[in-house]
Design a protein around this motif. Structure first.
Motif, PDB file in Angstrom:
ATOM      1  N   LEU A 240       0.824  -1.200   0.000  1.00 47.60           N
ATOM      2  CA  LEU A 240       0.000   0.000   0.000  1.00 47.60           C
ATOM      3  C   LEU A 240       0.865   1.260   0.000  1.00 47.60           C
ATOM      4  N   ARG A 241       1.905   1.251   0.808  1.00 46.50           N
ATOM      5  CA  ARG A 241       2.769   2.423   0.916  1.00 46.50           C
ATOM      6  C   ARG A 241       3.483   2.717  -0.396  1.00 46.50           C
TER       7      ARG A 241
ATOM      8  N   SER B   8      -4.112  -0.838  -4.125  1.00 45.77           N
ATOM      9  CA  SER B   8      -4.962   0.173  -3.491  1.00 45.77           C
ATOM     10  C   SER B   8      -5.734  -0.391  -2.311  1.00 45.77           C
TER      11      SER B   8
ATOM     12  N   ASP C 157      -5.988   2.270   0.832  1.00 49.10           N
ATOM     13  CA  ASP C 157      -5.138   3.433   0.615  1.00 49.10           C
ATOM     14  C   ASP C 157      -6.030   4.671   0.639  1.00 49.10           C
TER      15      ASP C 157
ATOM     16  N   TYR D 103      -3.589   6.743   5.906  1.00 54.27           N
ATOM     17  CA  TYR D 103      -3.057   7.949   5.261  1.00 54.27           C
ATOM     18  C   TYR D 103      -4.046   9.107   5.188  1.00 54.27           C
TER      19      TYR D 103
ATOM     20  N   ARG E  15       1.789   8.940   1.683  1.00 59.18           N
ATOM     21  CA  ARG E  15       2.100   7.585   2.151  1.00 59.18           C
ATOM     22  C   ARG E  15       3.526   7.437   2.677  1.00 59.18           C
TER      23      ARG E  15
END
Length: 367
Positions: free
Chosen positions: A91-92, A97, A122, A164, A333
């Motif tokens: 994800l980062r 997603s 995300d 995030y 992120r």
């Protein structure tokens, strides 16, 4: 008013438009492009989101649940993970997603009516969060559920965890993208009229007579606008952090490097337009023709994943598409540009192609 003289002016303007092929193409091309983009390419219903699956239970029920999620059309499994930590890393880096975590004790949680599945989202894209809510409404099992004591209980739940941007503040998503939109609009326009302006003012012959090579002239035209672009980036960042509390979780240096890559790419594109346009008005028309698909197809206004595959291929050519992935990855992120290297290479390749083509076209126009 003399209708005969006025009619002569009308005929003269129509003949001039007929000879001006670029303007004529814009008259027909812009409405056609808008119709195609809004009617075919823009889709607010997200489908096929890249998703990582961590099925730690690996039972018949857990596999059936994954199949049910895929059947909704919202997710597209592209990564198989063994732990939630792997999904968080994906994800980062922007590889997926959504992440789906099915714990080892999935069956026990389901029968006890506890949280049985986690959907990691995300949250840097608020539209993705909205799409993930559909997965939380998916029933785990339609059959009656009885726990170990023989008591009827509710089926286990699917929970959505947003990272995030858990507050779903639109400014957090918009401000980083707005940097790219402003740079695309201004940088392309500034350089699109650069060569044309010299020609219209009669300065082109003087520049040709100087010892400057064609490459030096083109690069020299670009460099002043790089500083202007960085100044615009600083203004948007400062106001975004001050007024809207937009975070910068990654390196500020990476944000400026990403902005520099977009600035140079847009300047190269503007120079190419400048070598093709016959007047400043034509240059502005052609700039608008580039800017409109950039803002609509890059993922700034409408979800990228909702677009047809062919349109996504077209969007991959646009510099703004790659910049949005970089700047949101770094600012929201905490990713680094090293981790986002495919987007860096895409912008470098675009710049090289546009600048080389502009120099070659400029050379031919001087011969």
């Amino acid at each position: 008013m003399n209708l005969r003289r006025m009619l002569a002016i009308v005929v003269k303007e129509l003949r001039q438009l007929r000879r001006d092929r670029i303007t004529l193409a814009m008259i027909l091309g812009i409405p056609v492009m808008q119709l195609v983009l809004f009617g075919y390419a823009i889709n607010l219903n997200l489908r096929g989101l890249d998703t990582g699956i961590a099925d730690q239970a690996n039972t018949a029920a857990s596999r059936a649940l994954v199949m049910d999620m895929v059947a909704t059309g919202v997710i597209n499994p592209t990564l198989s993970a063994t732990s939630p930590q792997q999904l968080m890393e994906a994800l980062r880096r922007g590889k997926v997603s959504i992440g789906v975590v099915i714990p080892p004790d999935f069956e026990r949680r389901r029968f006890d009516g506890r949280e049985a599945v986690q959907v990691l989202v995300d949250g840097s894209d608020t539209v993705v969060q909205s799409a993930a809510v559909q997965l939380a409404q998916l029933p785990l099992d339609t059959r009656p559920v009885t726990n170990a004591k023989g008591e009827r209980t509710a089926a286990g739940q699917v929970s959505v965890v947003s990272f995030y941007n858990p507050e779903r503040r639109s400014a957090v998503n918009i401000v980083p993208g707005l940097i790219g939109v402003i740079l695309t609009m201004t940088m392309v326009l500034f350089t699109a009229v650069a060569i044309v302006r010299e020609r219209e003012r009669g300065n082109m012959e003087l520049l040709i007579a100087t010892p400057l090579s064609r490459s030096e002239l083109m690069v020299g035209k670009v460099l002043p606008y790089v500083a202007i672009g960085l100044l615009q980036t600083t203004v948007v960042l400062a106001l975004g952090m001050w007024l809207f509390d937009v975070p910068v979780r990654g390196s500020m240096l990476d944000v400026y490097i990403a902005s520099m890559l977009l600035i140079v790419a847009n300047l190269a594109l503007g120079l190419l337009i400048s070598t093709r346009a016959q007047s400043q008005f034509q240059a502005m028309q052609m700039t608008f023709f580039v800017f409109l698909p950039s803002i609509l197809l890059s993922g700034f206004m409408f979800p990228f994943a909702g677009m047809p595959r062919v349109v996504q291929w077209l969007a991959e050519v646009l510099p703004l598409t790659h910049f949005l992935r970089m700047v949101r990855g770094v600012m929201l992120r905490g990713a680094s540009l090293v981790e986002l290297w495919p987007e860096v290479l895409a912008l470098l390749a675009f710049t090289a192609v546009m600048m080389t083509t502009a120099i070659l076209r400029f050379s031919k126009r001087l011969d």
